[in-house]
Structures are given as structure tokens and as C-alpha cells.
Design an enzyme around this catalytic site. Sequence first.
Site, PDB file in Angstrom:
ATOM      1  CG  HIS A 178      -1.502  -1.251   1.361  1.00  0.00           C
ATOM      2  ND1 HIS A 178      -2.817  -1.544   0.983  1.00  0.00           N
ATOM      3  CD2 HIS A 178      -1.327  -2.299   2.116  1.00  0.00           C
ATOM      4  CE1 HIS A 178      -3.349  -2.702   1.367  1.00  0.00           C
ATOM      5  NE2 HIS A 178      -2.370  -3.121   2.042  1.00  0.00           N
ATOM      6  CB  SER A 222      13.992  22.633 -15.861  1.00  0.00           C
ATOM      7  OG  SER A 222      13.085  23.741 -16.182  1.00  0.00           O
ATOM      8  CE  LYS A 251      12.437  20.031 -12.401  1.00  0.00           C
ATOM      9  NZ  LYS A 251      11.339  19.259 -11.410  1.00  0.00           N
ATOM     10  CD  GLU A 311       9.676  12.222 -15.675  1.00  0.00           C
ATOM     11  OE1 GLU A 311       8.577  13.053 -15.584  1.00  0.00           O
ATOM     12  OE2 GLU A 311      10.707  12.753 -15.596  1.00  0.00           O
TER      13      GLU A 311
END
Length: 459
Positions: A156, A278, A284, A291
Site C-alpha cells: 500500500h 529544465s 532540475k 518517465e
Amino acid sequence: MDKLWAGRTTGTTANLVDEINSSIAVDRRLYKRDIAGSIAHAKMLAKQGIIPESDAELIIQGLEGIEADITSGALEIDPSAEDIHMFVEKVLTDRIGDAGKMLHTARSRNDQVALDTKLYCIEETDIINDLLRELLKVLADKAEQTLDVIMPGYTHLQHAQPVSFAQHLMAYAMMVERDMSRLSDCKKRMLERSPIGACALAGTTFDIDREYEASLLGFNGISMNSMDAVSDRDHFVELMSALAIIMIHSSRLSEEIVMWASSEFGFVQLPDEYTTGSSIMPQKKNPDVAELCRGKTGRVYGNLMSLLTVLKGLPLAYNKDIQEDKEPLFDSVETVKLCIEAFIEMVDVMEVNRENMYESAKQGYVNATDLADYLVVKGMAFRDAYNIAGQTVSYCVGRGCALEELPLEEFKQFSTLIDEDVYQRLALHTCVEKRNSAGGTSSSSVMKQIEYIRKLLEQ
Ligand code: ARG
């Protein structure tokens, strides 16, 4: 455009018809399989005395020349040709003359395309399986390096029990093992049945030798019904389902890498070459590769749905709808290969922050089950031990300490069975190493998994 199939018609089609009818932009990549199929066909026709041996030789030489020229770039595939089958036949006839016109005896594009795409599926299945083997190797190696790295195991997404990072990685290795076995199953079925010789839908009036042609192409047998043979795309569905399952797995690992690389987790770090920046936020370092592998799952699932929908409700035998089968297939194959390749490198270069994982594992009372197990070993029934451990956790939550930080006198309020040895037992390392059941997270159990995978890789 003038058509080879200008039989009863003028063969002059409207531009829009050419546009919607054409598949050359997609099936051009089948040229090698198409030529391999045609060479086998010419050999079979000659062996059966359907065409003269000398013409078959001309055809075969011509086809070999076309393949070499396309591969070298000397011959460009004409984008205005209808499909790769028409293109190859036309170039062949331009080059060798009348002999080229004999090649399509006892054949149709319907069985031809069924053959070419099946050959494609078989070859790509092998390529993907080889990539998965490499991924397995990298996972096993990384696991061996991280046998003693302790992290919180989750259920969970809540801290559950401590595990080794190696055990976590080997879970993915087992998924990859199943992926490989699924691909092998698909391949086995594909090899069983060659469709060539089914012709348009009903077989042929010529005395062909389908078994011989099939064996030249590496098949173990032939499809038993010509109508089924030209309309069957089950192997596409099987392969694309197997690819979708690979993407389930790769998207799960992607998600974990994205999470692990976040400041909240800080479990892993990807080297600069595997991250992107970025355009506005100079600090970043984004895990784009993971992804994108997660995101590309969408198209692989979508491709499967698209094919299932194309095939649904099609009457026998070949229907032009089936031409829509290739784009999704090719896209799934290319996408999956790219993602596996990315994973092979990413897993290899991923740096593991063992301290952060350990610190995190100390949170969340991951050793509560171990306290219960400890009491069971001292003679208490598990359900009672579970309740005592639960009360102890609740007490520690109020007190603001970990289980292993609770002084012995306070432990004893919950059970007099608890002794000094509880601290040793609750140490995270002990919790991991005690889970020595088959498949468990102890280092010897994980090592067995690694050895199992390595044995598999030797085969
Ligand atoms: N380009 C076609 C396809 O990919 C080849 C088969 C065409 N058959 C036909 N009867 N028009 O399906």
C-alpha cells in the site's frame, strides 16, 4: 499510377484512393522478409516444375540484387508504389524481364503478406528476447552488488517490512523471466504454421509443395486451412499482448525509479547522462528516461487495442482492413525495444544511496512483525504476539521512539517474555537475514535467485 493488378479494371485510380490504399510507407521495412519469401517461392516453383529452373535462377539473382541495392541505398523504395510486394515484383520484372512475371504463380499478396509479417514477428521476438536477456543480466549483477543494502519494503506504499534492494530488483528479474517465456511460447506457435501456399484464400490449382517452401523459411509445418491462413493474425495479438505485459513491468520499474530519485525518497541517483534539465529551473535533474518508458506504455496498450478492434468481426477471409495491422505492430516492437535498451543502461548506471534507504527503513516500525515472530519463538501464539506487538508499536508512537529504542523495562510491560536479546532480533539486518524462506529476502535466498537467473542465462 498504373497497377500490376489492373486485371478487369483500367488500373487507373483516383489520387485519394492511392493515398488510402497505399501501405508502402509502413510495409517498406518488410523488404528483406518479402524477398526471402519470394526466393523460397521461386525455388519451390522450380522444384515442382511449375516454372523453368533457369527462370528461377534469374528470379533469385534478381531478388538478391534488389535486396543488396535497397540495403546499400542504391535502390530507393518508391513511395508511390502501393506496397512492398508490388514494388519488389515490379523492380524485378524491370530488371530481368519476363522471368519476373512468373514469380507470382500460385501465390497472392494475401498469403505473401501473412508470411512476411510472420517472419517479421519471429525475428523481432528473438531480438526482443535477446534484449531481455541483457536486462536480466544487468538486474542480476546490480542485485549482487546490493545484497546488503536494506530498504523499506512496501505494501500500500506504506512501510511494511525491511527488504534488501537486491530482493526488490530480483522481483523485476522474475517478471522479465516470464516475459521471455511468453515470447518463446508465441514464437513456438508462429513457427508451427507457414501460411504461404494458401494463395488468395482457397489454395491453388498448381501442384505446389507447401511443406518444402515452409521448411526453406524455417517453419516446422504449414497452416491447415487456406482461409484461416490468410486471415489469421492471432500471433500479432499474442506478440502485442506479450509486449503490453513487458510494458506493465517496465512502467512499474519506471514509476519506482521516478519515486526513488525524488527528494522525498532519495534512494537512487541517476548520472547526468540519464537525466534532463529544465529550461527555466536551473536546479532540475529530471528522470525523463524512466518517465518516458512509463508514458510509452500508453501507446503499446493502445496499439494492442487498435489491432483487436481491426480484427473484430471481420468476415473470412482476407479483408483490406487487415492492412491496418502493421503500423501498431511495428510501433509496439520499436517502442518496447527502445525501452528495454534504456532500462539496460539505466539499471546499470543507477547509483544506490544505501544510507538514505537505511534511514528510511528505520522509520515506520518495519520490524513490528519481527517483534511478533520473536514472541512466537518464545512460546506465544501468533495472534497474541501480534496483539502485543501492536500495542507496543502504539506505545512507541506515543513515546516518539522506534521499537528498538524502547528500554527493556518498558518492553516488559507488554510481555515478560521479552528480554535483552530483543534488540539484536529487531535490528533491521537481522529482520532481513531471518527471512530465509525460499524466495524470501535474506541474502542467501536472494543469492539463490541470482544463481537461478544466471543459470537461465547460460542456456
Ligand atoms: N498491402 C496489403 C496488406 O498489407 C497486402 C495484401 C493486399 N491484398 C489484397 N487483396 N489487396 O495487407
